[in-house]
Design a protein around this motif. Structure first.
Motif, PDB file in Angstrom:
ATOM      1  N   ALA A 107       0.870  -1.415   0.046  1.00 18.20           N
ATOM      2  CA  ALA A 107       0.145   0.210   0.254  1.00 18.20           C
ATOM      3  C   ALA A 107       1.251   1.182   0.173  1.00 18.20           C
ATOM      4  O   ALA A 107       0.561   2.191  -0.760  1.00 18.20           O
ATOM      5  CB  ALA A 107      -1.193   0.033   1.376  1.00 18.20           C
ATOM      6  N   GLY A 108       1.689   1.493   0.761  1.00 21.85           N
ATOM      7  CA  GLY A 108       2.351   1.959   1.034  1.00 21.85           C
ATOM      8  C   GLY A 108       3.480   3.056  -0.679  1.00 21.85           C
ATOM      9  O   GLY A 108       3.248   3.935  -0.617  1.00 21.85           O
ATOM     10  N   VAL A 109       3.817   1.059  -1.362  1.00 15.29           N
ATOM     11  CA  VAL A 109       5.144   1.704  -2.516  1.00 15.29           C
ATOM     12  C   VAL A 109       2.899   2.601  -3.861  1.00 15.29           C
ATOM     13  O   VAL A 109       3.724   3.309  -3.841  1.00 15.29           O
ATOM     14  CB  VAL A 109       5.081   0.836  -3.131  1.00 15.29           C
ATOM     15  CG1 VAL A 109       5.769   1.366  -4.656  1.00 15.29           C
ATOM     16  CG2 VAL A 109       6.133   0.657  -2.278  1.00 15.29           C
ATOM     17  N   ALA A 110       1.890   1.986  -3.387  1.00  8.01           N
ATOM     18  CA  ALA A 110       0.963   2.683  -4.729  1.00  8.01           C
ATOM     19  C   ALA A 110       0.535   3.711  -4.402  1.00  8.01           C
ATOM     20  O   ALA A 110       0.612   4.437  -4.660  1.00  8.01           O
ATOM     21  CB  ALA A 110      -0.199   1.695  -3.855  1.00  8.01           C
ATOM     22  N   LEU A 111       0.260   4.609  -2.965  1.00  8.89           N
ATOM     23  CA  LEU A 111      -0.004   5.565  -2.663  1.00  8.89           C
ATOM     24  C   LEU A 111       1.336   6.352  -3.017  1.00  8.89           C
ATOM     25  O   LEU A 111       0.846   8.063  -3.375  1.00  8.89           O
ATOM     26  CB  LEU A 111      -0.077   5.148  -0.919  1.00  8.89           C
ATOM     27  CG  LEU A 111      -0.816   4.460  -0.447  1.00  8.89           C
ATOM     28  CD1 LEU A 111      -1.535   4.178   0.711  1.00  8.89           C
ATOM     29  CD2 LEU A 111      -2.349   5.996  -0.549  1.00  8.89           C
ATOM     30  N   TYR A 112       2.456   6.019  -2.623  1.00 13.56           N
ATOM     31  CA  TYR A 112       4.093   7.459  -2.999  1.00 13.56           C
ATOM     32  C   TYR A 112       3.761   7.365  -5.033  1.00 13.56           C
ATOM     33  O   TYR A 112       3.876   8.631  -4.706  1.00 13.56           O
ATOM     34  CB  TYR A 112       4.717   6.642  -2.315  1.00 13.56           C
ATOM     35  CG  TYR A 112       6.427   7.354  -2.486  1.00 13.56           C
ATOM     36  CD1 TYR A 112       6.466   8.457  -1.683  1.00 13.56           C
ATOM     37  CD2 TYR A 112       6.761   7.090  -3.596  1.00 13.56           C
ATOM     38  CE1 TYR A 112       7.299   9.412  -1.932  1.00 13.56           C
ATOM     39  CE2 TYR A 112       8.243   7.673  -4.206  1.00 13.56           C
ATOM     40  CZ  TYR A 112       8.908   9.094  -3.370  1.00 13.56           C
ATOM     41  OH  TYR A 112       9.334   9.603  -3.664  1.00 13.56           O
ATOM     42  N   MET A 113       3.649   6.332  -5.197  1.00 11.01           N
ATOM     43  CA  MET A 113       3.598   6.401  -6.807  1.00 11.01           C
ATOM     44  C   MET A 113       2.525   6.628  -7.403  1.00 11.01           C
ATOM     45  O   MET A 113       2.546   7.663  -8.368  1.00 11.01           O
ATOM     46  CB  MET A 113       4.073   5.463  -7.452  1.00 11.01           C
ATOM     47  CG  MET A 113       5.071   4.710  -6.921  1.00 11.01           C
ATOM     48  SD  MET A 113       6.633   5.246  -7.228  1.00 11.01           S
ATOM     49  CE  MET A 113       6.756   5.422  -9.026  1.00 11.01           C
ATOM     50  N   THR A 114       0.910   7.005  -6.167  1.00 11.67           N
ATOM     51  CA  THR A 114      -0.026   7.884  -7.055  1.00 11.67           C
ATOM     52  C   THR A 114       0.140   9.019  -7.045  1.00 11.67           C
ATOM     53  O   THR A 114       0.233  10.061  -7.808  1.00 11.67           O
ATOM     54  CB  THR A 114      -1.088   7.064  -5.902  1.00 11.67           C
ATOM     55  OG1 THR A 114      -1.324   5.349  -6.838  1.00 11.67           O
ATOM     56  CG2 THR A 114      -2.473   8.127  -6.539  1.00 11.67           C
ATOM     57  N   ALA A 115       0.764   9.624  -5.703  1.00 11.41           N
ATOM     58  CA  ALA A 115       1.250  11.071  -5.383  1.00 11.41           C
ATOM     59  C   ALA A 115       1.771  11.520  -6.441  1.00 11.41           C
ATOM     60  O   ALA A 115       2.008  12.729  -6.931  1.00 11.41           O
ATOM     61  CB  ALA A 115       1.236  11.043  -3.701  1.00 11.41           C
ATOM     62  N   VAL A 116       2.977  11.145  -6.758  1.00 12.95           N
ATOM     63  CA  VAL A 116       3.719  11.255  -7.893  1.00 12.95           C
ATOM     64  C   VAL A 116       3.407  11.355  -9.346  1.00 12.95           C
ATOM     65  O   VAL A 116       3.259  12.135  -9.821  1.00 12.95           O
ATOM     66  CB  VAL A 116       5.326  10.946  -7.596  1.00 12.95           C
ATOM     67  CG1 VAL A 116       6.536  10.871  -9.386  1.00 12.95           C
ATOM     68  CG2 VAL A 116       6.251  10.495  -6.648  1.00 12.95           C
ATOM     69  N   ALA A 117       2.662  10.065  -9.535  1.00 12.77           N
ATOM     70  CA  ALA A 117       2.596   9.952 -11.085  1.00 12.77           C
ATOM     71  C   ALA A 117       1.149  11.330 -11.013  1.00 12.77           C
ATOM     72  O   ALA A 117       1.444  12.409 -11.622  1.00 12.77           O
ATOM     73  CB  ALA A 117       1.740   8.822 -11.050  1.00 12.77           C
ATOM     74  N   LEU A 371       0.139  19.420  -2.657  1.00 15.31           N
ATOM     75  CA  LEU A 371      -0.486  17.763  -2.491  1.00 15.31           C
ATOM     76  C   LEU A 371       0.663  16.697  -1.914  1.00 15.31           C
ATOM     77  O   LEU A 371       0.395  15.871  -1.085  1.00 15.31           O
ATOM     78  CB  LEU A 371      -1.825  18.186  -3.078  1.00 15.31           C
ATOM     79  CG  LEU A 371      -2.741  18.439  -3.049  1.00 15.31           C
ATOM     80  CD1 LEU A 371      -4.031  18.638  -4.404  1.00 15.31           C
ATOM     81  CD2 LEU A 371      -3.590  17.302  -2.523  1.00 15.31           C
ATOM     82  N   LEU A 372       1.560  16.532  -3.048  1.00 15.43           N
ATOM     83  CA  LEU A 372       2.583  16.236  -3.351  1.00 15.43           C
ATOM     84  C   LEU A 372       2.836  15.976  -1.991  1.00 15.43           C
ATOM     85  O   LEU A 372       3.905  14.711  -1.347  1.00 15.43           O
ATOM     86  CB  LEU A 372       3.159  16.184  -4.145  1.00 15.43           C
ATOM     87  CG  LEU A 372       4.960  15.397  -4.484  1.00 15.43           C
ATOM     88  CD1 LEU A 372       4.183  14.183  -4.713  1.00 15.43           C
ATOM     89  CD2 LEU A 372       5.781  16.117  -5.309  1.00 15.43           C
ATOM     90  N   VAL A 373       3.606  17.244  -0.897  1.00 18.53           N
ATOM     91  CA  VAL A 373       4.493  17.065   0.252  1.00 18.53           C
ATOM     92  C   VAL A 373       3.081  16.769   1.082  1.00 18.53           C
ATOM     93  O   VAL A 373       3.492  15.400   2.163  1.00 18.53           O
ATOM     94  CB  VAL A 373       4.926  18.104   0.415  1.00 18.53           C
ATOM     95  CG1 VAL A 373       5.463  18.060   2.015  1.00 18.53           C
ATOM     96  CG2 VAL A 373       5.381  18.928  -1.140  1.00 18.53           C
TER      97      VAL A 373
END
Lengths: 498, 168
Positions: A107-117, A371-373
């Motif tokens: 979940a952590g990776v998904a949430l992080y990559m979602t924010a970046v994308a 939002l990214l931060v």
């Protein structure tokens, strides 16, 4: 080039005042929160907070409401990934691979990559907004009433044909919305139309009462019986958010492709973020070397739609601000902000009020960066909020709606009107009528009538004027295509039912 | 909102409605609503407003065109394939009643008692319909709402409504 630099300076000077920075941060935080909540959508939230903007400058008001709008796209993915419940329709497709990733402990990776994308998608959208809007405004300067009228027809038709549900019912709602928009005093003759002797109606229905009635009241009715607590587990730790090198490599292409698809579909009326996210997901699955990974936690299936929906949310502002033609009900509310502050939407807005447009653009940069931060540290808070039963929120929603509508004119009539419209909207919703096209029709209705009447005066009552002018003809042809799409969908439904 | 009683009541045996019939009913009702509004708007435009001509339209012309479109759309909806079925639920009706009652209380109290009492009464009346929520929680939510609204609307936004007043 000089003018661009000048505009950038104007935009930065507007967006980076302490008060506008505060409203931008407030907007994106509220948007993020609303996006996480599966019950309340961006449209309902913006309707409810709309009255607050009466007290703000037009640029600040748009910065605030715009922040809520794109903030929901960030928050929507959080609920999709952690709960398998899309917080917003445009995040629905993120569930397909985001939730399996969460169940695999990623979940952590998904949430992080979602924010970046999301940030990459939004950035491309903003760059396009900066580059495309001025040429579009220059083109639209040649528009006269026939062009505006046929463009509005195209916008309304494609918004009702492309959306989900029955095209006939959508068009009926558009027409009803236009009719409601005509209530009040006729601008040419001063005659009262559909006022029934009620003084308060002589200025027409209030946009706020209509929007809150249609979306606020019906959201409460539809969601208030949800008393369950969401089982969200615990928030992922910061350490778990760091993606592997392979995951970063797999995400670059889909993020960029999603951004392009989203930017393109965001501009088109009625299509918007939901369609863009679905299309970018299906494109990634189609071109993947191993499509069987999709649905089982493929990172491409998370980043592509999230880049797409954020890009679309930004580019949706292009037709709204450059032409004065909103592609969705939310964008219609953004135009409502301008109308309430006495600014007539259209190509002239950007020249006459550069601070509004360019200030908004720079607030987008700021908001998306925030939002990214913020997205990552706030996830822990959202997880705790999601565990609270939703019905606790609805008394607050109702109270805010009542105060918001009351303070427009300090009149309880508006509150009663909102409730009446809400009940009417509920009945319509039960009969499978989509409500968003009605709001779109309502905002465009008076403008449509004005341009139609002017075009008919110009042409001495001949409809030829719509097809003898090339740009208007183009819009008419596109409108006919939209009707053809609608008829095809009705015929298909008929065949499927037979 | 309705707590434990939420959701549609199960239909008694032998009285379950045929989905196809419900679909038709939904279409007829939808067409009826749209057609009735169209007819009403059309009759109003014909009787109460000047129509004018296409080259110089009166205030009634455009509304008349719209009402004709609504009637045509109603006929089309009637013959089109059904878009869905009627799904009125008892729980939702109760929520609507709660909304109407609490908004009514708001309208009656805001100008006489001021913001804080109006918010408290509105919230309490709305919460009263929610049987799943304990009263302590209802009072807690109401108290928080009163504080937030007074701070936001009176103190931060300076809205011209007194926090408390007595005008009868």
């Amino acid at each position: 080039m000089d003018s661009l630099l000048h505009n950038i300076a104007v935009g930065m000077a507007t967006a980076f005042t302490p008060s506008n920075i505060m409203y931008c941060a407030l907007g994106v935080t509220i948007g993020n929160f609303v996006g996480v909540l599966p019950g309340i959508g961006a449209l309902a939230a913006i309707s409810m907070l709309f009255p607050l903007t009466f007290y703000l400058e037009p640029a600040t008001a748009l910065i605030f409401l715009g922040g809520i709008w794109y903030g929901t796209a960030y928050g929507g993915s959080t609920a999709s990934i952690l709960l398998n419940l899309p917080g917003t329709p445009s995040s629905a497709v993120t569930c397909l691979d985001g939730y399996p990733m969460a169940r695999q402990g990623r979940a952590g990776v998904a949430l992080y990559m979602t924010a970046v994308a999301s940030f990459v998608g939004a950035s491309l959208g903003i760059v396009l907004m900066m580059g495309l809007t001025m040429p579009l405004v220059a083109l639209a300067k040649n528009f006269r009433s026939p062009e505006f009228f046929s463009l509005m027809i195209l916008g309304l038709l494609s918004a009702s044909m492309v959306g989900s549900g029955s095209p006939l019912r959508s068009v009926a709602m558009v027409v009803l919305g236009v009719l409601l928009g005509l209530v009040g005093t006729d601008m040419y003759t001063g005659d009262a139309r559909y006022v029934f002797g009620i003084d308060r109606l002589s200025d027409g229905f209030s946009l706020v009462a209509l929007a809150m009635g249609l979306f606020g009241v019906s959201e409460i009715v539809a969601n208030a019986s949800e008393t369950h607590r969401a089982d969200v587990g615990r928030a992922p730790r910061l350490r778990e958010m760091i993606p592997s090198r392979a995951e970063v490599g797999q995400s670059v292409g889909p993020t960029l492709r999603g951004s392009v698809i989203g930017s393109f579909f965001g501009v088109m009326p009625g299509v918007g973020a939901s369609v863009a996210s679905f299309l970018s997901y299906s494109l990634e699955r189609r071109i993947a070397r191993d499509p069987s990974r999709f649905g089982n936690g493929a990172i491409e299936g998370v980043v592509a739609p999230e880049a797409a929906n954020n890009a679309a949310d930004q580019t949706a502002f292009i037709p709204t601000l450059a032409l004065g033609i909103p592609g969705s009900a939310t964008m219609a509310l953004m135009l409502g902000v301008l109308l309430i502050h006495g600014i007539t939407p259209g190509p002239q807005v950007i020249e006459q009020h550069p601070e509004v447009f360019w200030g908004l653009i720079f607030s987008f940069w700021l908001g998306n960066f925030l939002l990214l931060v913020l997205n990552i540290p706030l996830i822990g808070l959202w997880v705790r909020i999601l565990a609270i039963p939703q019905n606790v929120l609805f008394p607050a929603v109702l109270v805010f709606m009542c105060i918001g509508v009351y303070t427009i004119n300090f009149s309880t009539f508006e509150v009663a009107l909102m409730i009446g419209i809400g009940i009417f909207g509920y009945v319509l919703r039960q009969l499978e009528f989509p409500l968003a096209p009605m709001l779109l029709g309502f905002v465009l209705g008076p403008l449509m009538e004005e341009h139609f009447r002017r075009a008919m005066i110009l042409s001495r009552g001949s409809f030829d004027i719509f097809v003898t002018r090339p740009i208007s003809l183009l819009f008419v042809i596109c409108s006919l295509l939209a009707i053809a799409v609608g008829i095809r969908s009705i015929v298909r439904q008929r065949l499927a039912a037979a | 909102m309705t707590g434990g009683g939420a959701g549609p009541a199960p239909a008694p045996p032998g009285r379950e409605r045929d989905p196809a019939v419900q679909n038709r009913v939904s279409n007829i009702a939808a067409a009826g609503v749209v057609g009735a509004i169209g007819l009403f708007a059309g009759i109003y435009a014909l009787n109460g407003l000047e129509l004018g001509q296409l080259r110089r339209m009166g205030p009634g012309y455009f509304p008349l065109v719209l009402s004709a479109m609504l009637v045509a759309l109603a006929i089309a909806i009637l013959v089109a394939p059904p878009a869905g079925r009627l799904r009125f639920q008892a729980g939702e009706a109760l929520t609507i009643l709660a909304i109407v009652a609490s908004a009514g209380v708001f309208c009656l109290s805001i100008e006489r008692l001021g913001l804080a009492p109006a918010v408290a009464l509105t919230s309490l009346v709305f919460c009263a319909a929610d049987r799943s929520m304990p009263w302590r929680q209802k009072l807690f939510i109401t108290a928080i709402l009163v504080v937030i609204t007074v701070v936001v609307f009176n103190l931060l936004l300076g809205v011209q409504v007194k926090a408390v007043q007595w005008e009868f």
